[in-house]
Design an enzyme around this catalytic site. Structure first.
Site, PDB file in Angstrom:
ATOM      1  N   CYS A  51       3.838  -4.503  -6.132  1.00 63.06           N
ATOM      2  CA  CYS A  51       4.715  -4.928  -5.037  1.00 63.06           C
ATOM      3  C   CYS A  51       5.765  -5.935  -5.519  1.00 63.06           C
ATOM      4  O   CYS A  51       5.455  -7.095  -5.777  1.00 63.06           O
ATOM      5  CB  CYS A  51       3.875  -5.523  -3.912  1.00 63.06           C
ATOM      6  SG  CYS A  51       4.831  -6.384  -2.649  1.00 63.06           S
ATOM      7  N   CYS A  54       6.279  -9.017  -3.288  1.00 62.58           N
ATOM      8  CA  CYS A  54       5.168  -9.961  -3.460  1.00 62.58           C
ATOM      9  C   CYS A  54       5.450 -10.895  -4.636  1.00 62.58           C
ATOM     10  O   CYS A  54       5.245 -12.110  -4.551  1.00 62.58           O
ATOM     11  CB  CYS A  54       3.860  -9.215  -3.701  1.00 62.58           C
ATOM     12  SG  CYS A  54       3.373  -8.054  -2.399  1.00 62.58           S
TER      13      CYS A  54
END
Length: 396
Positions: A51, A54
């Site tokens: 991700c 993230c």
């Protein structure tokens, strides 16, 4: 002795620096036990190894002093990979569909507030403060909504709480707000907040009212906010005009950006006009526009140059759909972007893609190797894409 004191000072300094971030516990059981003892909520960062948002949050937001101080003071924090260990069951239990997702739960495991997506530090901190407010977190607002609350201030607050984590419900609330708000109601401070949050184009109910009454909001908003909203509404309308093909109306609106004395608007004008010519297949106009922009508005803007290059070339490995003239422009823009920002993965990879499409192997190889090197600091998914690109170039 002096050396010993120097060493101790450095040790303490390094130790103190290491604490300047959100402190995460290692497991749910550990976090739960600490939460019971401290009577705090548990903050769960739901992430995956691939991700990119993230990773961005870790590098840019979690390290902000105001952020880590508030989270460390008010929550027991837990970071969980949703594809490993206890994260697999946790993902199912909390129906985590996107990353990052942020959960604020009590010791019973019940979610009291939920949000998601990449956001700036100010917004991330605001979500934490909402979570600790028993009247404004998502659980409290849902309970109030289910019991029949429908006044506009409440509905707007509920929408703002849901917009990142539950788009479907947020859209339903948005439609209810738009249907309910009256024209006199739009000429208020609450009306400004509704317009700012929910106006989408200059022709919808909220956008049209704002465009016709801009000065009415001077008392409740900053000029910068009003200008940003106006730019957003006009831009949205222009993308619609690209699809309908009404060139005269498009060009009339484009003048708002091109004739502005603000460099940000001038750049936006270039981006919109370039997209229009690309969509319409007007190669000569596209080349003329981007050649001028390379010398003027975009000469120092690596991000926008790289974006235009990616759009022009199709952004695909070995793409052969773009015309030679368009590809040549993509090459020039991508190459300039690399000169401006050689340590950015996306910029190097874009240049490599363009060179690959043009079969310029030596340059493509240099850029592909550099993007693969830069990808090591990114997610596993990006590393895979970078390796795929490098393999394609080496096989050229």
């Amino acid at each position: 002795m002096k050396n010993i004191f120097t060493f101790l000072f450095l040790f303490v300094a390094i130790g103190s620096y290491a604490q300047e971030e959100i402190h995460f516990n290692s497991s749910w059981s550990e976090a739960k036990e600490k939460a019971i003892q401290s009577k705090k909520l548990i903050f769960i960062d739901c992430y995956t190894s691939w991700c990119a948002p993230c990773k961005w949050m870790e590098k840019n937001v979690f390290i902000q002093p105001a952020v880590y101080k508030y989270y460390n003071d008010n929550f027991v924090n837990l970071k969980v990979d949703m594809e490993k260990g206890e994260g697999i069951e946790m993902r199912k239990k909390y129906n985590v569909q996107s990353f990052p997702t942020y959960l604020f739960v009590n010791t019973a495991g019940d979610v009291v507030h939920r949000t998601a997506s990449k956001m700036e530090a100010e917004a991330f901190l605001a979500e934490a403060k909402r979570a600790t407010d028993p009247k404004r977190n998502t659980a409290a607002l849902k309970d109030k909504f289910d019991k029949g609350a429908r006044d506009l201030p409440f509905l707007l607050d509920y929408y703002l709480a849901l917009e990142r984590a539950d788009r479907n419900t947020a859209n339903q609330i948005s439609a209810e707000i738009v249907a309910k708000v009256t024209e006199p109601g739009l000429n208020t401070e609450l009306g400004w907040k509704i317009i700012k949050a929910l106006a989408r184009t200059e022709s919808d109910k909220l956008g049209a009212h704002f465009m016709a009454n801009q000065q009415a909001y001077n008392s409740w908003s900053k000029l910068e906010d009003r200008e940003q909203l106006k730019d957003r509404l006009i831009t949205s309308a222009m993308y619609g005009l690209m699809r309908t093909g009404d060139e005269q109306v498009f060009m009339d609106k484009l003048a708002y950006f091109k004739k502005s004395d603000k460099i940000g608007r001038k750049k936006q004008g270039v981006m919109l006009e370039a997209e229009y010519y690309l969509e319409k297949g007007r190669t000569d106009d596209y080349v003329k526009l981007t050649t001028a922009a390379l010398k003027n508005e975009l000469k120092d803007d690596s991000e926008k140059l790289s974006f235009l290059a990616r759009r022009a070339s199709g952004g695909k490995i070995g793409n052969d759909q773009a015309s030679p003239a368009i590809l040549q422009q993509a090459y020039l823009m991508a190459k300039r972007a690399v000169v401006l920002d050689p340590e950015e993965y996306s910029i190097q990879s874009t240049f490599a893609y363009v060179c690959l499409a043009m079969k310029k192997k030596p340059e493509a190889l240099v850029a592909a190797k550099k993007s693969r090197e830069l990808a090591d600091a990114e997610t596993s998914k990006i590393q895979k894409l970078a390796q795929e690109l490098l393999d394609k170039v080496e096989a050229l």
